[in-house]
Write a protein that holds these residues in place. Structure first.
Motif, mmCIF file in Angstrom:
data_model
loop_
_atom_site.group_PDB
_atom_site.id
_atom_site.type_symbol
_atom_site.label_atom_id
_atom_site.label_comp_id
_atom_site.label_asym_id
_atom_site.label_seq_id
_atom_site.Cartn_x
_atom_site.Cartn_y
_atom_site.Cartn_z
ATOM 1 N N ARG A 230 -9.455 -1.375 -5.012
ATOM 2 C CA ARG A 230 -8.920 -2.021 -4.168
ATOM 3 C C ARG A 230 -8.640 -0.216 -3.822
ATOM 4 O O ARG A 230 -9.034 0.090 -2.529
ATOM 5 N N SER B 153 0.816 -1.493 0.448
ATOM 6 C CA SER B 153 0.068 -0.251 0.123
ATOM 7 C C SER B 153 1.008 0.954 0.131
ATOM 8 O O SER B 153 0.319 2.330 0.207
ATOM 9 N N GLU C 122 -9.522 -6.085 -10.280
ATOM 10 C CA GLU C 122 -8.932 -5.729 -8.726
ATOM 11 C C GLU C 122 -8.479 -4.813 -7.872
ATOM 12 O O GLU C 122 -8.578 -4.621 -6.734
#
Length: 315
Positions: free
Chosen positions: A312, A120, A308
């Motif tokens: 996210r 992240s 995806e």
């Protein structure tokens, strides 16, 4: 060398000592930037633990919280790589558990591409897992310019690469293939000391827009595509000292060279290779016997094209 490259060398080449850790921590806090470190690993039980432990000891403490997450992506190891990395304090994710709807293929670039889905950080730093006598300078050095200069998007480590007792003789594929190719076809990149080095950091906002060659061509591919995407002045390099690692044999280097040349060729023509295979020879009972290997020609698309990943980010 082009005058533009000479100017770039004077402006965008640094030493790790140019940015002490207190300066980096202050810049990180002021900007609110998060940092992820990714180690792609395949059968690296002898070295991965020491690398993880050193990053945690130097860069993940209350006093020096430079790295926010440290992830080892296991590329299908058959030894204790995952166990050793986890015991040293890394989060370990198996390559095949990431984006399972797209079957994984062997290759370093495949692992780096998938790592964007399980990290992240605003800045992503890649470090090879086979380094010996590892220094945390490889991380702080490459991350540093990204924290202190908003105009920098991609930073590679530069270093000496000894081959046994011979100083500066490592990086054979770099000198025989990558450097000539870059000087001839992308002369703006001629100033990079280690264009194929596995230690570099970049902003996620750049990485997610780039295609990733699945194999050994990933470093050259990312460097060339970063140049075309953000320009030379957004690229930099930092001297972090000496890099020691396990050296490949000559035939493995040949396969690496073929993959790197393939990556360059695709970027020159964005066309199709007529015959993407490499034949090498080994002496057997009946004399020299041919061994033919496929040269990986597959590339993963920019991560922004993966549903995806987009979901996210929205979440």
């Amino acid at each position: 060398m082009l005058e533009e490259v000479e100017r770039w060398l004077s402006r965008r080449s640094w030493s790790v000592s140019d940015r002490p850790l207190p300066q980096l921590i202050a810049a990180k806090r002021a900007s609110g930037t998060s940092v992820s470190v990714v180690l792609p690993a395949l059968n690296e039980e002898e070295t991965v633990g020491e690398i993880v432990a050193e990053i945690r000891r130097v860069l993940m403490t209350e006093r020096v919280p430079l790295v926010d997450e440290l992830v080892v992506i296991d590329s299908g190891s058959t030894d204790r790589t995952a166990e050793v990395a986890r015991a040293a304090g890394a989060r370990v994710v198996h390559r095949d558990a990431i984006l399972p709807r797209i079957p994984a293929v062997p290759g370093k670039g495949e692992v780096l591409w998938r790592s964007l889905l399980v990290t992240s950080g605003d800045i992503v730093c890649f470090v090879d897992a086979d380094l010996k006598d590892f220094s945390a300078d490889f991380v702080s050095g490459t991350v540093g310019p990204l924290l202190t200069d908003p105009g920098v998007d991609f930073v590679k480590a530069m270093y000496d690469r000894p081959l046994g007792s011979a100083a500066g003789q490592g990086g054979r594929v770099t000198e025989l293939v990558a450097r000539p190719v870059l000087n001839l076809h992308w002369p703006l990149l001629a100033g990079f000391v280690q264009p194929l080095g596995g230690e570099y950091a970049a902003r996620r906002s750049l990485l997610e827009r780039l295609p990733f060659p699945v194999g050994y061509g990933v470093e050259l591919g990312l460097l060339v595509d970063a140049l075309h995407t953000v320009g030379l002045d957004a690229l930099g390099q930092v001297d972090v000292g000496v890099r020691k690692h396990r050296h490949q044999d000559g035939q493995a280097l040949g396969r690496m060279a073929a993959a790197i040349y393939r990556t360059a060729q695709l970027r020159l023509a964005r066309g199709h290779l007529v015959r993407p295979v490499l034949t090498q020879f080994e002496r057997g009972e009946q004399g020299f016997e041919p061994r033919t290997h496929d040269v990986d020609t597959e590339e993963r698309p920019p991560m922004t094209e993966i549903a995806e990943y987009a979901e996210r980010r929205v979440a």
